[in-house]
Design an enzyme around this catalytic site. Structure first.
Site, PDB file in Angstrom:
ATOM      1  N   CYS A  41       3.901   5.668   0.784  1.00 28.40           N
ATOM      2  CA  CYS A  41       3.528   4.810  -0.456  1.00 28.40           C
ATOM      3  C   CYS A  41       4.043   5.049  -1.871  1.00 28.40           C
ATOM      4  O   CYS A  41       5.206   5.564  -2.168  1.00 28.40           O
ATOM      5  CB  CYS A  41       2.581   4.498  -0.164  1.00 28.40           C
ATOM      6  SG  CYS A  41       1.996   2.556  -1.189  1.00 28.40           S
ATOM      7  N   HIS A  92       1.459   2.952   4.609  1.00 27.07           N
ATOM      8  CA  HIS A  92       0.265   4.109   5.138  1.00 27.07           C
ATOM      9  C   HIS A  92       0.180   4.189   7.016  1.00 27.07           C
ATOM     10  O   HIS A  92      -0.554   3.647   7.203  1.00 27.07           O
ATOM     11  CB  HIS A  92      -0.845   3.503   4.643  1.00 27.07           C
ATOM     12  CG  HIS A  92      -1.105   3.459   3.040  1.00 27.07           C
ATOM     13  ND1 HIS A  92      -1.265   4.725   2.801  1.00 27.07           N
ATOM     14  CD2 HIS A  92      -0.375   2.180   2.389  1.00 27.07           C
ATOM     15  CE1 HIS A  92      -1.133   4.335   1.112  1.00 27.07           C
ATOM     16  NE2 HIS A  92      -0.844   3.157   0.927  1.00 27.07           N
ATOM     17  N   GLU A 109      -0.799   6.674   8.013  1.00 25.97           N
ATOM     18  CA  GLU A 109      -2.081   7.721   8.678  1.00 25.97           C
ATOM     19  C   GLU A 109      -3.411   6.374   8.480  1.00 25.97           C
ATOM     20  O   GLU A 109      -4.345   6.633   9.430  1.00 25.97           O
ATOM     21  CB  GLU A 109      -2.212   8.021   7.049  1.00 25.97           C
ATOM     22  CG  GLU A 109      -3.324   7.179   5.497  1.00 25.97           C
ATOM     23  CD  GLU A 109      -1.609   7.265   4.530  1.00 25.97           C
ATOM     24  OE1 GLU A 109      -0.927   7.058   5.462  1.00 25.97           O
ATOM     25  OE2 GLU A 109      -2.118   6.904   3.697  1.00 25.97           O
TER      26      GLU A 109
HETATM   27  N1  GLN Z   1       1.050   2.542  -7.113  1.00 24.95           N
HETATM   28  C1  GLN Z   1       2.379   1.728  -5.987  1.00 24.95           C
HETATM   29  C2  GLN Z   1       2.364   0.652  -5.884  1.00 24.95           C
HETATM   30  O1  GLN Z   1       1.385   0.376  -6.214  1.00 24.95           O
HETATM   31  C3  GLN Z   1       1.203   2.807  -4.345  1.00 24.95           C
HETATM   32  C4  GLN Z   1       0.502   2.428  -4.485  1.00 24.95           C
HETATM   33  C5  GLN Z   1       0.385   3.469  -3.218  1.00 24.95           C
HETATM   34  O2  GLN Z   1       0.014   4.638  -3.415  1.00 24.95           O
HETATM   35  N2  GLN Z   1      -1.078   2.596  -2.297  1.00 24.95           N
HETATM   36  O3  GLN Z   1       2.545   0.362  -5.084  1.00 24.95           O
END
Ligand code: GLN
Length: 544
Positions: A391, A520, A522
């Site tokens: 992410c 994600h 994970e």
């Molecule tokens: N801050 C980034 C976003 O809002 C990544 C979010 C995250 O890593 N879950 O897109």
């Protein structure tokens, strides 16, 4: 099973928090699954927040995301990992979400002109939700974990719901208390009195526990078991010893030493249930095998806390996914925390990264530690160290590539630098209004979305499929205006959301393993089903 009515097991905590009530609940679920029952688990959090999405991980631990896009407590992750099944939004509630629903129903005239009262209307709403979870999941057993500790003001209405459900269905409800037995240093012996007080407090709420899980650093001896039995009014075979263990995955097997599954089955008078623990035992065998060679993974994060929650809580799904994948590759995982901010002040420390077999940059928000993470990514890329970005990890990998390979020195994300001349990461137009109106709770891109995998890529090899679904939690995306420039220089978009043409996976083909995902993975890794991306990352990390 001789009864076709759903059985409810309420799990409450005594004496103090943080003794593993969530994992105990998940472990009971695993045991009942091994007996062949269909099981689901509900988590109740007593706070006012409508969901866990607005809380800082340092304070609350990781925010877990369900398939259907709810931001919730990390215990739902434990349930999914132990049960090896999805848990949906029906299975999570907070004081905030319950009150919100009751108030909305009142505004909709759904109470037929009645005066709406805290009792019984709030507990009734809770019971309705628990029953809904039972129905949707077609569950033989619903485990209901009540957050917090008995005696707290905040969770009283949830205990009240448990009591009221037992009143209407006495044969279908079991109360279980997970309590802590301290061994004060100066006394040197295990003390049962705090547990006795916890049971008295439960009694005052009209609840008598049927079972007690006795958490302590060491196993419970017979004398203590008898004492708890007599003073807490629980049959001694229903007092279950729960000493500290090296790995949480041992807990179901440990509970079974005291025949917890059989006790539950007998309590409900269910006959003919036979357990089969082979797969789980196999897993635990690997988990405990100290002879396995290690795999060293560095995780560059920023949620280094004092506070109630530790680093391990902030990144729990990432840690567990690494462990699952390591065990699947017959390796012992050794995880090291890399404080991203440290590399900003001291870039020379980067050379130490050579010691790792693989490096992960996980999800995150805001500016703190970002330049350090970008330096870590640069080091992994230029030194051919297997790298996995998750992410924010993908977004920062794109920024690193844009700055250092495409020569867009000011490349950045608009999350941090709204006026940057090269917004290689920016937000989708629909999010602009949310940000402007401060409509920030539950409005990110959340939950499961499809991703089309490009043929001939590493991602295709990993997934072995052209279309996948993965869970998201972010507001920002790769800016498609820069795609041509990034691709020309060798960045491969190996996964794309077909509906909105959004970048979901990137990779660098000439690298040993350089993969980053906007989602994600994970969140979907389970000990019996490790995630293919993590498996493949670990495989690359251990290959010579
Ligand atoms: N801050 C980034 C976003 O809002 C990544 C979010 C995250 O890593 N879950 O897109």
């Amino acid at each position: 099973m001789t009864s076709n009515k759903t059985k409810y097991i309420f799990v409450a905590g005594g004496v103090m928090s943080g003794v593993g009530k969530g994992v105990a609940t998940a472990s009971i679920g695993r045991i009942l699954k091994e007996y062949g029952f269909s099981v689901t688990a509900v988590k109740i959090d007593p706070y006012i927040n409508v969901d866990a999405g607005t809380m800082n991980p340092v304070e609350h631990g990781e925010v877990f995301v369900t398939e259907d896009g709810l931001e919730c407590d990390q215990d739902i992750g434990n349930y999914e990992r132990f049960l090896d099944q999805n848990i949906l939004k029906t299975n999570y509630m907070t004081t905030g979400s319950v009150y919100q629903a009751v108030i909305q129903k009142e505004r909709n005239l759904e109470y037929g002109g009645k005066c709406v009262e805290v009792v019984p209307d709030i507990p009734n709403e809770v019971i309705g939700r628990i029953k809904n979870a039972a129905r949707i999941n077609r569950a033989d057993f619903v485990l209901v974990e009540i957050g917090g500790t008995v005696g707290e003001y905040q969770n009283m209405l949830f205990l009240e719901a448990a009591r009221m459900l037992k009143l209407t269905e006495p044969a279908n409800v079991l109360f279980l208390l997970v309590s802590y037995l301290p061994i004060p240093q100066m006394v040197g012996e295990m003390k049962t009195k705090p547990t006795q007080y916890a049971v008295r407090t439960l009694n005052m709420a009209g609840i008598q526990p049927d079972m007690i899980i006795a958490r302590s650093s060491v196993p419970l001896d017979n004398e203590r078991k008898k004492k708890i039995s007599v003073f807490c009014n629980v049959a001694d075979h229903n007092v279950i010893s729960a000493p500290d263990v090296d790995s949480i995955y041992e807990i179901p097997i440990n509970f079974e030493k005291d025949k917890l599954g059989l006790r539950i089955v007998n309590h409900f008078g269910l006959t003919g249930a036979k357990k089969n623990f082979n797969k789980w035992k196999n897993l635990v065998g690997r988990v405990k095998n100290k002879k396995l060679l290690s795999v060293k993974i560095g995780i560059a994060g920023k949620y280094f806390a004092s506070g109630a929650f530790t680093l391990a809580d902030s990144y729990i799904s990432v840690i567990e996914a690494v462990k699952h994948a390591a065990w699947a590759n017959n390796r012992r995982p050794v995880i090291t925390w890399l404080n991203a901010e440290g590399y900003e002040k001291n870039p020379r420390a980067l050379t130490k990264l050579k010691e790792f077999d693989g490096i992960i940059v996980p999800g995150g928000f805001g500016s703190r530690g970002v330049e350090g993470k970008i330096k870590v990514i640069n080091y992994a890329r230029t030194n051919n160290i297997p790298f996995l970005g998750l992410c924010y990890g993908l977004q920062l990998a794109v920024i690193e590539f844009a700055r250092n390979i495409c020569n867009l020195k000011k490349a950045h994300t608009t999350e941090i630098a709204p006026d940057t001349v090269h917004p290689v990461i920016c937000t989708m137009s629909e999010q602009l209004a949310n940000i402007a109106n401060k409509n920030l709770g539950g409005t990110m891109r959340l939950g499961s979305y499809v991703c089309e995998i490009k043929n001939g890529t590493l991602a295709h090899k990993i997934y072995g499929s052209g279309m996948i679904c993965e869970r998201h939690r972010h507001r920002y995306e790769v800016n498609n205006k820069y795609i041509d420039e990034l691709e020309k220089k060798g960045l491969v978009r190996s996964g794309i959301n077909p509906d909105k043409n959004l970048v979901e996976i990137i990779e660098l083909p000439k690298h040993k393993f350089f993969v980053a995902t906007q989602f994600h993975p994970e969140l979907k890794s389970r000990p019996l089903n490790p995630h293919p991306i993590f498996r493949s990352f670990i495989k690359a990390a251990i290959s010579k």
